[in-house]
Write a protein that holds these residues in place. Structure first.
Motif, PDB file in Angstrom:
ATOM      1  N   VAL A  90       0.849  -1.204   0.000  1.00  0.00           N
ATOM      2  CA  VAL A  90       0.000   0.000   0.000  1.00  0.00           C
ATOM      3  C   VAL A  90       0.881   1.250   0.000  1.00  0.00           C
ATOM      4  O   VAL A  90       0.632   2.199  -0.749  1.00  0.00           O
ATOM      5  CB  VAL A  90      -0.961   0.001   1.215  1.00  0.00           C
ATOM      6  N   LEU A  91       1.926   1.257   0.829  1.00  0.00           N
ATOM      7  CA  LEU A  91       2.837   2.405   0.886  1.00  0.00           C
ATOM      8  C   LEU A  91       3.518   2.630  -0.463  1.00  0.00           C
ATOM      9  O   LEU A  91       3.657   3.779  -0.901  1.00  0.00           O
ATOM     10  CB  LEU A  91       3.891   2.200   1.978  1.00  0.00           C
ATOM     11  N   SER A  92       3.927   1.554  -1.119  1.00  0.00           N
ATOM     12  CA  SER A  92       4.564   1.671  -2.435  1.00  0.00           C
ATOM     13  C   SER A  92       3.605   2.301  -3.434  1.00  0.00           C
ATOM     14  O   SER A  92       3.996   3.168  -4.223  1.00  0.00           O
ATOM     15  CB  SER A  92       5.002   0.300  -2.954  1.00  0.00           C
TER      16      SER A  92
ATOM     17  N   LEU B 155      16.421  -0.772  -3.883  1.00  0.00           N
ATOM     18  CA  LEU B 155      17.532  -1.457  -4.534  1.00  0.00           C
ATOM     19  C   LEU B 155      18.145  -0.551  -5.600  1.00  0.00           C
ATOM     20  O   LEU B 155      17.429   0.209  -6.258  1.00  0.00           O
ATOM     21  CB  LEU B 155      17.033  -2.736  -5.213  1.00  0.00           C
ATOM     22  N   SER B 156      19.440  -0.664  -5.785  1.00  0.00           N
ATOM     23  CA  SER B 156      20.097   0.103  -6.843  1.00  0.00           C
ATOM     24  C   SER B 156      19.827  -0.594  -8.182  1.00  0.00           C
ATOM     25  O   SER B 156      19.440  -1.763  -8.223  1.00  0.00           O
ATOM     26  CB  SER B 156      21.600   0.185  -6.597  1.00  0.00           C
ATOM     27  N   GLU B 157      20.072   0.123  -9.266  1.00  0.00           N
ATOM     28  CA  GLU B 157      19.853  -0.457 -10.593  1.00  0.00           C
ATOM     29  C   GLU B 157      20.739  -1.685 -10.801  1.00  0.00           C
ATOM     30  O   GLU B 157      20.312  -2.678 -11.379  1.00  0.00           O
ATOM     31  CB  GLU B 157      20.121   0.607 -11.665  1.00  0.00           C
TER      32      GLU B 157
ATOM     33  N   ALA C 274       9.658  -6.711  -3.986  1.00  0.00           N
ATOM     34  CA  ALA C 274       8.419  -6.105  -3.481  1.00  0.00           C
ATOM     35  C   ALA C 274       8.713  -4.950  -2.527  1.00  0.00           C
ATOM     36  O   ALA C 274       9.355  -5.120  -1.498  1.00  0.00           O
ATOM     37  CB  ALA C 274       7.567  -7.155  -2.786  1.00  0.00           C
ATOM     38  N   GLY C 275       8.273  -3.770  -2.907  1.00  0.00           N
ATOM     39  CA  GLY C 275       8.464  -2.590  -2.080  1.00  0.00           C
ATOM     40  C   GLY C 275       9.864  -2.005  -2.104  1.00  0.00           C
ATOM     41  O   GLY C 275      10.116  -0.975  -1.515  1.00  0.00           O
TER      42      GLY C 275
END
Length: 152
Positions: free
Chosen positions: A54-56, A96-98, A132-133
């Motif tokens: 939900v926050l995402s 996370l970084s690319e 996820a997130g």
């Protein structure tokens, strides 16, 4: 302490310190969480993972709204949306970084045996639980497409 309890506690602090941006944003997020809890056939309590989803979603809404306001030349509204997005980001896991995402994609491609763009669903299904997130879905999707098209 669950994520929802943390949000409620932080809301109380924001109200006490008269921080309108933080209190308003947390109120909106808590409303979104409550709406999610009561949607469907029966009411339920969301897990922390579901709250992160939900926050995402709320953070993505703020990001997109800020971009649209900026395009329309309404910098004040864009700044408000960005500020709300920053408040929400505090409750999300570290992004996370690319390079990290590319490494996860490479591992998923190897484990699923994906050979081309037709296998995108397999790869997305394999990495979705890991990201996820923690990463924007549209970024991950474009990186998976690039990896399956032969580029990296």
């Amino acid at each position: 302490m669950t994520l929802k309890e943390t949000l409620k506690s932080d809301l109380t602090e924001a109200i006490r310190s008269s921080d309108k941006v933080v209190s308003g944003t947390i109120r909106m997020v808590l409303t979104a969480i409550t709406n999610e809890e009561v949607s469907g056939k029966e009411a339920r309590v969301l897990t922390d993972e579901e709250i992160i989803t939900v926050l995402s979603r709320e953070a993505k809404k703020r990001r997109e709204a800020a971009e649209e306001f900026a395009k329309a030349g309404r910098e004040e509204k864009a700044a408000e949306e960005k500020a709300e997005g920053e408040v929400i980001a505090k409750y999300l896991p570290a992004q996370l970084s690319e390079d990290d995402i590319k490494a996860l994609i490479a591992a998923a491609v190897a484990s699923t045996g994906a050979a081309g763009p037709a296998d995108m669903g397999k790869v997305m299904g394999a990495i979705k639980p890991q990201i996820a997130g923690k990463a924007d879905g549209s970024l991950v999707s474009s990186l998976v497409k690039a990896a399956l098209a032969g580029g990296n």
